[in-house]
Design a protein around this motif. Sequence first.
Motif, PDB file in Angstrom:
ATOM      1  N   UNK A  17      -4.274  -4.398  11.523  1.00 30.94           N
ATOM      2  CA  UNK A  17      -2.818  -4.372  11.571  1.00 30.94           C
ATOM      3  C   UNK A  17      -2.305  -3.303  10.625  1.00 30.94           C
ATOM      4  N   UNK A  18      -1.122  -2.812  10.875  1.00 27.40           N
ATOM      5  CA  UNK A  18      -0.524  -1.821   9.987  1.00 27.40           C
ATOM      6  C   UNK A  18       0.124  -2.502   8.781  1.00 27.40           C
ATOM      7  N   UNK A  19       0.187  -1.796   7.660  1.00 31.71           N
ATOM      8  CA  UNK A  19       0.881  -2.353   6.496  1.00 31.71           C
ATOM      9  C   UNK A  19       2.389  -2.160   6.618  1.00 31.71           C
ATOM     10  N   UNK A  20       3.158  -3.203   6.333  1.00 30.54           N
ATOM     11  CA  UNK A  20       4.605  -3.051   6.324  1.00 30.54           C
ATOM     12  C   UNK A  20       5.006  -2.103   5.203  1.00 30.54           C
ATOM     13  N   UNK A  21       5.978  -1.236   5.437  1.00 28.90           N
ATOM     14  CA  UNK A  21       6.402  -0.282   4.405  1.00 28.90           C
ATOM     15  C   UNK A  21       7.128  -0.985   3.261  1.00 28.90           C
ATOM     16  N   UNK A  22       6.931  -0.474   2.064  1.00 27.53           N
ATOM     17  CA  UNK A  22       7.467  -1.113   0.859  1.00 27.53           C
ATOM     18  C   UNK A  22       8.988  -1.137   0.852  1.00 27.53           C
ATOM     19  N   UNK A  23       9.615  -0.119   1.404  1.00 26.27           N
ATOM     20  CA  UNK A  23      11.075  -0.083   1.398  1.00 26.27           C
ATOM     21  C   UNK A  23      11.675  -1.335   2.028  1.00 26.27           C
ATOM     22  N   UNK A  24      11.011  -1.868   3.053  1.00 26.93           N
ATOM     23  CA  UNK A  24      11.547  -3.051   3.725  1.00 26.93           C
ATOM     24  C   UNK A  24      11.530  -4.275   2.823  1.00 26.93           C
ATOM     25  N   UNK A  25      10.523  -4.357   1.967  1.00 26.75           N
ATOM     26  CA  UNK A  25      10.472  -5.471   1.016  1.00 26.75           C
ATOM     27  C   UNK A  25      11.599  -5.352  -0.007  1.00 26.75           C
TER      28      UNK A  25
END
Length: 673
Positions: free
Chosen positions: A634-642
């Motif tokens: 799976x791809x890692x969610x981008x930090x900006x979204x957190x």
Amino acid sequence: MNRNIILSCITLAAFSLGSCEDFLDKEPLSLVVPTEYYKDEAQIQAAVNKLYTEVLPSHTNWSFGIFGLDSGTDNQVGFNPDVKYAKGQWKVALENDNWNWENIHNINYSLKQSLTNYNNKEVTGSEKNIRQYIGELYFLRAYAYFTMLQKWGDLPIVKEDLPLDEEYLIEMNKRSPRNEVARFILEDLGHAVEYMSDNFDTRKNRISPDVAKLLKSRVALFEASWLENFKGTAFVPNGEGWPGKSKDYNTSYEYPLGTIDKEIEFFLNEAVASAETVAEKYKNSLTQNTGKVPQSEDDPDNPYFSMFGNTDMSTFPDVLLWREYSKGLGVVNNVEVGIQHGNNGVGLTRSMVESFVMKDGKPHYAPHTGFVYDDETLAKIRENADPRLHIFLKEPDQKNLFKNMTSQETHGVEVEPYPDITNMNAEKGYSTGYTIRKGGTFDKDLCGNGNGYTGAVVFRATEALLNYMEAQYLLTRDLNSGKIMEYWKLIREAAGFEGTAVNPTTMIDATEMDKEVLDWGAYTAGTLLQDKVLYNIRRERRCELMAEGLRWMDLLRWRAMDQMITTPYHVEGFHLWNTPMQNWYEAEDLVDDGSSSATVSNVNLGEYLRPFEKNMTSGNLYRDGFVWSMAHYLEPLPIKQFQLTSSDRVTVEQSILYQNPYWPLKADSPAEK
């Protein structure tokens, strides 16, 4: 609050942090299209038409189009390997364009306005047409969501055009378990079937109920396979280490049917039912492969060959949806130019070529009557091969062109040359020595650089038979259950096999699993399959759908890369060394010293060309083969979204989101496992 940013990116809630810079100059539909726009069938159709090119696969220009989408798998590779196959090189990003909800937002807005106006009887035009376009919107949302599901797993389920409310937008970021997302996709496809009409578009340029049913079988099989093969791991809801448990909204999650096994059964039954509906309709009209490659205007047409390379695919009964191109309208592609040379640098692997059985239906390593397998020339490989490989694998001295030879287009090559494996030019170089002519037309007029107009097959009915076979077998583990054997024989007959080769048991009985190790599909969870029926169902799928852009999806759901965590994989091309093919090249052009200037891999590494092991210096991250990390499924969610969805808009741990398994919550960091 930046209204444009929030709605362009939907769940990003980019209030003061200025996310999604790429979309700052692009107003969302809800801001630029007045609600009155959706009160005429032509207006709804126009909105839907634009989404076709945004959502569905097609032959993009300056590439090998759909035929190059399998690049980066064990089927096909280009000149540059993907970072996911090197240790520690794929890293969590601050932002990631793949986490892009623009299409889903635009579909939601169009769907809401169209449905509201339709239900209020405020849309003028044909009832049939209006319902068709609404059904297409449901389908396109399902397809867009399925694309996201393959990348991210658990997802927010967003069914509406979102209001400009900060807290509500953050709330909508809650990730639903992946099986719930898959159920939502199936629900949308059900609505699509309900609204659309059969035979709405006889040219098959528009989505139909059959296309929706086929996609439904694909999605259901994908999710069933994923849940089965990742059962008990962090990649499925309630598996050990599942990150969804870290958030209170998923802490008490229970499967709709109580257990993961019942959920798997649900999806398999959905796949079987949907696939069978389509298969029954088209099983007796599959396009037939004659096994011949036309080499002049006087040669009979091979319908199976022509199905993939044609400017009009509407006459092929098993093509369910295709995209039409037009030179006059400037809607063009570069596929034929790629076929004239090295497939835009995307070559077949040795693994792909050897996955095809021979014309007698047996694997290449099995004993054959009247011939032996010989891969010392491309001609020898084709000579006794599976009829599909025979027509699609190129060999030197074949005619590439014989139609419209007075055309002024300049990027055609009349006769296929020796594969230029020392040329790293994407247009003319051959990355592995093996190239295909799937999608070829032999038409010089289609050889304008960036100016071709070959159509693109998007969905075809044969996939329904393949989906049924796999889903039914996973349900029963019985080769003779349901219609598995019937459909399998029909596929092989259409592929051009004859006699005992049509019967899949010929292939199954001759299979030796320890000789199939080059095929990633021979593995699940790092273990070589011992079920030869299941493996050969996977093999048939691989060969029938070669270069149609579905291989990565299959490898993911089969969990087919674990073995590379401990055992590096060496990508190989054609049999270069100690064969007549070595003599195709001047000795001084075959630089095999392992330097950064090397043009081929050294014979000491093996007689087959290793495209990523020419340069054996420390600067080549792939010199020792491909490796894998579990997180990479799976791809890692981008930090900006957190940051955007945390209570203080800064602290990532306080976000309503959770990261995918084994990916850290720190930008520029590699996978942990």
